[in-house]
Motif scaffolding. Structure first.
Motif, PDB file in Angstrom:
ATOM      1  N   TRP A 194       0.825  -1.193   0.000  1.00  0.00           N
ATOM      2  CA  TRP A 194       0.000   0.000   0.000  1.00  0.00           C
ATOM      3  C   TRP A 194       0.866   1.253   0.000  1.00  0.00           C
ATOM      4  CZ3 TRP A 194      -5.519   0.440   1.191  1.00  0.00           C
ATOM      5  CH2 TRP A 194      -6.169  -0.793   1.300  1.00  0.00           C
ATOM      6  N   SER A 195       0.348   2.318  -0.611  1.00  0.00           N
ATOM      7  CA  SER A 195       0.923   3.651  -0.440  1.00  0.00           C
ATOM      8  C   SER A 195      -0.172   4.599   0.016  1.00  0.00           C
ATOM      9  CB  SER A 195       1.547   4.176  -1.736  1.00  0.00           C
ATOM     10  OG  SER A 195       2.127   5.453  -1.522  1.00  0.00           O
ATOM     11  N   PHE A 216       2.470  -0.825  -6.347  1.00  0.00           N
ATOM     12  CA  PHE A 216       1.594  -1.071  -5.207  1.00  0.00           C
ATOM     13  C   PHE A 216       0.287  -1.724  -5.630  1.00  0.00           C
ATOM     14  CE2 PHE A 216       4.444   2.305  -3.993  1.00  0.00           C
ATOM     15  CZ  PHE A 216       4.837   1.934  -2.712  1.00  0.00           C
ATOM     16  N   VAL A 253      -3.242   2.249  -3.753  1.00  0.00           N
ATOM     17  CA  VAL A 253      -2.740   3.591  -3.479  1.00  0.00           C
ATOM     18  C   VAL A 253      -3.939   4.434  -3.064  1.00  0.00           C
ATOM     19  CG1 VAL A 253      -1.549   5.616  -4.382  1.00  0.00           C
ATOM     20  CG2 VAL A 253      -0.845   3.336  -5.118  1.00  0.00           C
ATOM     21  N   MET A 261      -1.212   8.663  -8.615  1.00  0.00           N
ATOM     22  CA  MET A 261      -1.666   7.498  -7.855  1.00  0.00           C
ATOM     23  C   MET A 261      -1.889   6.301  -8.779  1.00  0.00           C
ATOM     24  SD  MET A 261      -4.283   9.488  -5.271  1.00  0.00           S
ATOM     25  CE  MET A 261      -4.878   8.024  -4.401  1.00  0.00           C
ATOM     26  N   THR A 275       0.156   2.382  -9.146  1.00  0.00           N
ATOM     27  CA  THR A 275      -0.657   1.200  -8.866  1.00  0.00           C
ATOM     28  C   THR A 275      -0.454   0.149  -9.947  1.00  0.00           C
ATOM     29  OG1 THR A 275      -2.318   2.644  -7.860  1.00  0.00           O
ATOM     30  CG2 THR A 275      -3.006   0.411  -8.399  1.00  0.00           C
TER      31      THR A 275
END
Length: 267
Positions: free
Chosen positions: A43-44, A105, A108, A127, A131
C-alpha cells in the motif's frame, strides 16, 4: 494529511490529531472495508499526514508494506514516531510527483487530501501510475458543505459574526470537488475502471465543549488558522456563539456527525 502548495497550514501532528486525525481514523475503517483489498498487499498512503490512515491500514487491511508520503517534514516525523510497525516507512514527497516507482503497489490511497492539492487530476494520475494493473486506487474527502458537522457548525457561526469568513469556508472553497459525482468523474478521467463513490457517515461525539473548541486553537487547516488569527475579543465572541449554537446532550457531550465522500476505482 499534508499537501504541497497553497496557504493552508498543516505541520503539527500534535495539533492535527485531536482536530481531525481522530475522526479520520473512524472513517478509514469503513473506507478500507469497502475497498476490500486482499491481505498481504503493498500500500501507499498519499498525503499521509500523521499516519492516521496508514495506522488503520495496518490493522484492517493486513498489508505486507505501507509507504506513507507527505510534504510536511513535521507530519512525517510524527508518523514515524507514532507508527513503529516494521511494515511501514514514511517519506517526504509531493502528491504531484510521487517518489515511488510505477506499478509498485496493490493499493494507493489518499485520505482527506485531494481537495488540498493544487491539481487533483495530476495527483490522481500519479496514484494510478504507482498502482499495478488490477490494483485499487481510492480516496475520501470531507463533505464540507453539509455533513461534516464539526466544521460546518464552525463556519456557520463564524460567518454570522464575520461575513468575510465565508471566503475561507471549506464548504465554499472545495464544493467543486467534495461531491460524489465530481470525485467519480475525477477517477474516470484518470482512466480507472469500475469507479464507485459513496458516503461514509460516522458519529463525532465530543465529551464537552472544550473537547470541541480547543482543537481549533492548534492552527491546523483553514478553520483553525482562522480562529487563531482572530483578536482575543473576536475569538471569545466566536467561542460563545458556538457554545450557544451547538447541541448538548444531558451528560454535557456534544453529539455531532461527520460525512466523508469516498471514491474507488481499479487500474
Amino acid at each position: 494529511m499534508g499537501t504541497s502548495g497553497g496557504t493552508d497550514i498543516w505541520a503539527s501532528g500534535d495539533a492535527y490529531e485531536p482536530y481531525v486525525g481522530r475522526w479520520s481514523r473512524v472513517v478509514a475503517r469503513d473506507f478500507l472495508t469497502w475497498l476490500a483489498v486482499p491481505p498481504g498487499g503493498r500500500w501507499s498512503d498519499v498525503g499521509c499526514g500523521t499516519g492516521a490512515l496508514s495506522g488503520v491500514i495496518l490493522e484492517v487491511a493486513l498489508p505486507s508494506e505501507v509507504v506513507g508520503i507527505d510534504p510536511s517534514a513535521g507530519y512525517v516525523a510524527y508518523a514515524q514516531a507514532h507508527t513503529p510497525d516494521p511494515r511501514t516507512r514514511f517519506m517526504i514527497g509531493d502528491a504531484l510527483a510521487l517518489p515511488i516507482p510505477e506499478a509498485a503497489f496493490d493499493a494507493v490511497v489518499a485520505g482527506l487530501v485531494l481537495n488540498f492539492v493544487p491539481d487533483a487530476a495530476v495527483a490522481v494520475a500519479e496514484m494510478v501510475r504507482a498502482t499495478r494493473p488490477g490494483g485499487v486506487v481510492g480516496g475520501y474527502v470531507w463533505d464540507y458543505a453539509g455533513g461534516m458537522e464539526l466544521m460546518r457548525r464552525f463556519w456557520d457561526s463564524a460567518t454570522v459574526l464575520d461575513p468575510s469568513a465565508s471566503e475561507l469556508d471549506e464548504g465554499r472553497r472545495f464544493d467543486s470537488l467534495c461531491r460524489p459525482d465530481a470525485l467519480a468523474d475525477l477517477f474516470r478521467d484518470a482512466g480507472l475502471r469500475n469507479v464507485e463513490a459513496r458516503a461514509v457517515d460516522v458519529p463525532t461525539v465530543f465529551r464537552d465543549f472544550d473537547d470541541y473548541w480547543t482543537p481549533f486553537l492548534g492552527g491546523q487547516g483553514p478553520a483553525a488558522s482562522y480562529a487563531v488569527a482572530l483578536s482575543v475579543e473576536r475569538r471569545a465572541a466566536l467561542r460563545e456563539r458556538l457554545r450557544t449554537d451547538l447541541p448538548v446532550a444531558a451528560d454535557g457531550s456534544i453529539p455531532l456527525a461527520a460525512r466523508a465522500w469516498a471514491v474507488r476505482g481499479e487500474r
